[in-house]
Design a protein around this motif. Structure first.
Motif, mmCIF file in Angstrom:
data_model
loop_
_atom_site.group_PDB
_atom_site.id
_atom_site.type_symbol
_atom_site.label_atom_id
_atom_site.label_comp_id
_atom_site.label_asym_id
_atom_site.label_seq_id
_atom_site.Cartn_x
_atom_site.Cartn_y
_atom_site.Cartn_z
ATOM 1 N N GLU A 330 0.810 -1.215 0.000
ATOM 2 C CA GLU A 330 0.000 0.000 0.000
ATOM 3 C C GLU A 330 0.846 1.269 0.000
ATOM 4 O OE1 GLU A 330 -2.516 -0.428 3.368
ATOM 5 O OE2 GLU A 330 -3.738 -2.032 2.484
ATOM 6 N N VAL A 331 2.005 1.229 0.660
ATOM 7 C CA VAL A 331 2.856 2.423 0.730
ATOM 8 C C VAL A 331 3.952 2.406 -0.333
ATOM 9 C CG1 VAL A 331 2.411 2.715 3.184
ATOM 10 C CG2 VAL A 331 4.412 1.392 2.454
ATOM 11 N N GLY A 332 3.915 1.418 -1.217
ATOM 12 C CA GLY A 332 4.871 1.366 -2.313
ATOM 13 C C GLY A 332 6.200 0.742 -1.984
ATOM 14 N N ALA A 333 6.327 0.108 -0.803
ATOM 15 C CA ALA A 333 7.587 -0.531 -0.431
ATOM 16 C C ALA A 333 7.733 -1.905 -1.065
ATOM 17 C CB ALA A 333 7.692 -0.656 1.086
ATOM 18 N N SER A 334 6.655 -2.456 -1.594
ATOM 19 C CA SER A 334 6.690 -3.747 -2.274
ATOM 20 C C SER A 334 5.808 -3.662 -3.505
ATOM 21 C CB SER A 334 6.198 -4.864 -1.355
ATOM 22 O OG SER A 334 6.064 -6.087 -2.069
ATOM 23 N N SER A 335 6.254 -4.285 -4.581
ATOM 24 C CA SER A 335 5.448 -4.301 -5.804
ATOM 25 C C SER A 335 4.630 -5.577 -5.923
ATOM 26 C CB SER A 335 6.358 -4.156 -7.035
ATOM 27 O OG SER A 335 7.307 -5.221 -7.078
ATOM 28 N N ASP A 336 4.815 -6.484 -4.975
ATOM 29 C CA ASP A 336 4.074 -7.737 -4.979
ATOM 30 C C ASP A 336 3.292 -7.881 -3.678
ATOM 31 O OD1 ASP A 336 4.865 -9.110 -7.516
ATOM 32 O OD2 ASP A 336 6.871 -8.838 -6.669
ATOM 33 N N ILE A 337 2.359 -8.817 -3.692
ATOM 34 C CA ILE A 337 1.448 -8.953 -2.560
ATOM 35 C C ILE A 337 1.152 -10.430 -2.317
ATOM 36 C CG2 ILE A 337 -0.736 -8.921 -3.828
ATOM 37 C CD1 ILE A 337 -1.685 -6.789 -1.773
ATOM 38 N N ILE A 338 0.805 -10.753 -1.085
ATOM 39 C CA ILE A 338 0.388 -12.116 -0.739
ATOM 40 C C ILE A 338 -1.124 -12.092 -0.563
ATOM 41 C CG2 ILE A 338 0.517 -13.982 0.959
ATOM 42 C CD1 ILE A 338 3.053 -13.684 -0.652
ATOM 43 N N THR A 339 -1.821 -12.803 -1.421
ATOM 44 C CA THR A 339 -3.280 -12.827 -1.383
ATOM 45 C C THR A 339 -3.786 -13.923 -0.441
ATOM 46 O OG1 THR A 339 -3.498 -14.423 -3.185
ATOM 47 C CG2 THR A 339 -3.287 -12.090 -3.796
ATOM 48 N N THR A 340 -5.061 -13.849 -0.119
ATOM 49 C CA THR A 340 -5.669 -14.924 0.677
ATOM 50 C C THR A 340 -5.593 -16.240 -0.082
ATOM 51 O OG1 THR A 340 -7.201 -13.315 1.659
ATOM 52 C CG2 THR A 340 -7.761 -15.646 1.895
ATOM 53 N N ARG A 341 -5.777 -16.174 -1.370
ATOM 54 C CA ARG A 341 -5.688 -17.387 -2.200
ATOM 55 C C ARG A 341 -4.300 -18.011 -2.103
ATOM 56 N NH1 ARG A 341 -6.477 -15.303 -7.178
ATOM 57 N NH2 ARG A 341 -8.720 -15.560 -7.126
ATOM 58 N N ARG A 342 -3.259 -17.167 -2.049
ATOM 59 C CA ARG A 342 -1.888 -17.699 -1.975
ATOM 60 C C ARG A 342 -1.637 -18.329 -0.601
ATOM 61 N NH1 ARG A 342 1.808 -18.158 -5.378
ATOM 62 N NH2 ARG A 342 0.498 -16.989 -6.814
ATOM 63 N N LEU A 343 -2.209 -17.765 0.440
ATOM 64 C CA LEU A 343 -2.077 -18.388 1.764
ATOM 65 C C LEU A 343 -2.704 -19.783 1.759
ATOM 66 C CD1 LEU A 343 -2.810 -15.491 4.295
ATOM 67 C CD2 LEU A 343 -0.589 -16.423 3.602
ATOM 68 N N GLU A 344 -3.832 -19.908 1.090
ATOM 69 C CA GLU A 344 -4.485 -21.219 0.988
ATOM 70 C C GLU A 344 -3.580 -22.214 0.257
ATOM 71 O OE1 GLU A 344 -8.295 -20.803 -0.814
ATOM 72 O OE2 GLU A 344 -9.018 -19.348 0.658
ATOM 73 N N SER A 345 -2.929 -21.753 -0.811
ATOM 74 C CA SER A 345 -2.059 -22.660 -1.564
ATOM 75 C C SER A 345 -0.836 -23.056 -0.741
ATOM 76 C CB SER A 345 -1.632 -22.007 -2.880
ATOM 77 O OG SER A 345 -0.772 -20.911 -2.660
ATOM 78 N N ILE A 346 -0.357 -22.155 0.092
ATOM 79 C CA ILE A 346 0.773 -22.482 0.970
ATOM 80 C C ILE A 346 0.362 -23.557 1.971
ATOM 81 C CG2 ILE A 346 2.230 -21.585 2.835
ATOM 82 C CD1 ILE A 346 2.369 -18.941 1.262
ATOM 83 N N LEU A 347 -0.825 -23.417 2.515
ATOM 84 C CA LEU A 347 -1.307 -24.424 3.469
ATOM 85 C C LEU A 347 -1.528 -25.771 2.796
ATOM 86 C CD1 LEU A 347 -3.696 -22.417 5.772
ATOM 87 C CD2 LEU A 347 -1.748 -23.782 6.492
ATOM 88 N N LYS A 348 -1.960 -25.753 1.541
ATOM 89 C CA LYS A 348 -2.130 -27.022 0.831
ATOM 90 C C LYS A 348 -0.775 -27.692 0.619
ATOM 91 C CE LYS A 348 -5.391 -27.758 -2.112
ATOM 92 N NZ LYS A 348 -6.297 -27.758 -3.296
ATOM 93 N N ALA A 349 0.254 -26.879 0.296
ATOM 94 C CA ALA A 349 1.605 -27.430 0.152
ATOM 95 C C ALA A 349 2.086 -28.004 1.484
ATOM 96 C CB ALA A 349 2.567 -26.345 -0.331
ATOM 97 N N PHE A 350 1.749 -27.308 2.571
ATOM 98 C CA PHE A 350 2.137 -27.807 3.894
ATOM 99 C C PHE A 350 1.439 -29.135 4.197
ATOM 100 C CE2 PHE A 350 1.185 -27.850 8.543
ATOM 101 C CZ PHE A 350 2.477 -28.112 8.983
ATOM 102 N N ALA A 351 0.169 -29.245 3.797
ATOM 103 C CA ALA A 351 -0.575 -30.494 4.027
ATOM 104 C C ALA A 351 0.047 -31.639 3.226
ATOM 105 C CB ALA A 351 -2.040 -30.306 3.634
ATOM 106 N N ILE A 352 0.605 -31.327 2.062
ATOM 107 C CA ILE A 352 1.194 -32.364 1.210
ATOM 108 C C ILE A 352 2.588 -32.759 1.693
ATOM 109 C CG2 ILE A 352 2.056 -32.853 -1.126
ATOM 110 C CD1 ILE A 352 -0.185 -30.995 -2.163
ATOM 111 N N PHE A 353 3.426 -31.752 1.983
ATOM 112 C CA PHE A 353 4.834 -32.024 2.274
ATOM 113 C C PHE A 353 5.167 -32.026 3.769
ATOM 114 C CE2 PHE A 353 4.671 -30.075 -1.962
ATOM 115 C CZ PHE A 353 5.253 -31.088 -2.706
#
Length: 404
Positions: A330-353
């Motif tokens: 929001e303040v321009g310190a990062s050009s990328d973002i972590i979405t709620t959807r990406r958090l879900e995909s991280i948890l799915k990877a955790f469930a797998i590995f």
């Protein structure tokens, strides 16, 4: 029966070979399987079929007996669409458009009757959307917000609460009038008219869900009459379609239709003001608060088979990590973002590995090397603080801008 073409006659002969003249869906499916076909012919399922006696019931006695008598009088010939002016013979010499049977495709591929998600968390504008859809009033809604924050899921779950049918169209620059209003298609060797998602939704009094509407082009203007709640003229068939009660339109987008200057949402364009003005309300969907997102992610983790008690600190770290990155964005310190959807995909990877660090690395692998290093370093810092809290923990704002 002389008007039957080869493909239709072959289907009827396959049915009559069973020795029966009365068929239901299951009996037809058996013939489909025995003859190596892919499905029951669409012309046979259409309401205009002479052999159809009721929904899912057919009688082919007239074919077997070689008579023209069926369950009803032969249908009137389909009226040809309005003529078009030909290039030969002068301006007054029309070239007739091709005559083809009109058919509404049952179970169009855009149809969605949403199931309720046990893990869904109601938040944000869910209550407002649910009230609109449950009212059966015509009230178009434009829902905007950054990607991956649950806009479409919210709409579908509100529709599920109301027991409503949606016709969902994912808009692209290539979406044209034939996708929305309808067009002629080649089906089982016949040229037939197939209604588009917008017309089907209007005829059924259903919800027309236009996903990523800001990616569309000028062709979307064909929806103007429907966006006013008025009847629409299908020029290629000469049919006037008046929306049934309950019909409404819900659109989602990453912008408000004024284009995107950040470059994050490529190909979004500036939408026609006349179209935007036909949406009486625009709802802005932010990312969920940390408390709500923790509930969302916890329920998703449970769905993926993660031990919630064992992963409590991990989930808390992920949510705090994502919130801090969003503040940096929001303040321009990062050009990328972590979405709620990406958090879900991280948890799915955790469930797998079963490995926390690996799941995060896999989740951020799409970013450039420097961003990945920064994100990973921030996660390690936050997860350490969550696992080993100080007696007087620092305010979260201390890590709001990790990239300064």
């Amino acid at each position: 029966m002389s008007n039957l073409n080869k493909s239709r006659r072959e289907w009827l002969e396959a049915l009559s070979a069973t020795g029966s003249t009365r068929f239901d869906v299951n009996a037809c499916e058996e013939v489909v399987s025995d003859t190596g076909r892919s499905c029951i012919p669409l012309w046979f399922r259409a309401n205009s079929c002479d052999f159809k006696v009721s929904r899912g019931q057919w009688d082919i006695s007239s074919f077997v007996n070689g008579t023209s008598a069926g369950r009803r009088a032969a249908p009137a010939p389909v009226k040809a669409p309005p003529s078009v002016i030909g290039l030969k013979g002068g301006a007054n010499a029309p070239t007739p458009a091709p005559v083809a049977p009109v058919m509404q495709m049952a179970g169009a591929e855009s149809r969605i009757i949403p199931d309720k998600m046990a893990e869904y968390v109601k938040w944000g504008h869910h209550k407002d959307i649910a009230a609109i859809l449950a009212s059966d009033e015509f009230y178009p809604v434009y829902v905007t917000g950054l990607s991956g924050n649950g806009k479409t899921t919210m709409i579908l779950q509100a529709a599920a609460d109301a027991g409503r049918t949606c016709f969902r169209v994912n808009i692209t620059r290539q979406t044209d009038e034939s996708d929305l209003i309808g067009g002629f298609r080649l089906v089982n060797g016949d040229t037939v008219w197939v209604d588009g998602a917008a017309v089907l939704a209007a005829k059924e009094g259903a919800i027309l869900l236009l996903d990523e509407i800001d990616l569309g082009g000028p062709a979307l203007m064909c929806l103007q009459p429907l966006l006013e709640g008025n009847a629409i003229y299908v020029k290629k068939t000469g049919e006037w379609v008046t929306p049934k009660p309950g019909f409404t339109v819900v659109a989602t987008a990453n912008t408000k239709g004024k284009g995107d200057e950040t470059g994050a949402f490529a190909h979004t364009g500036i939408m026609n003001e006349a179209m935007l003005d036909r949406f009486p309300v625009t709802l802005e969907q932010p990312y969920a608060s940390e408390a709500i997102e923790k509930k969302i992610i916890t329920k998703k983790a449970a769905k993926f088979g993660v031990d919630i008690d064992a992963a409590k600190n991990y989930i808390e770290s992920l949510v705090t990590w994502a919130a801090n990155i969003r503040k940096s964005y929001e303040v321009g310190a990062s050009s990328d973002i972590i979405t709620t959807r990406r958090l879900e995909s991280i948890l799915k990877a955790f469930a797998i590995f079963g490995k926390e660090h690996k799941a995060v690395e896999m989740g951020i692998s799409r970013f450039d090397d420097q961003t990945k290093a920064d994100f990973l370093k921030l996660f390690e810092k936050i997860s350490g603080e969550v696992a080993n809290p100080e007696p007087q923990a620092q305010e979260t704002s201390d890590v709001n801008c990790p990239f300064e």
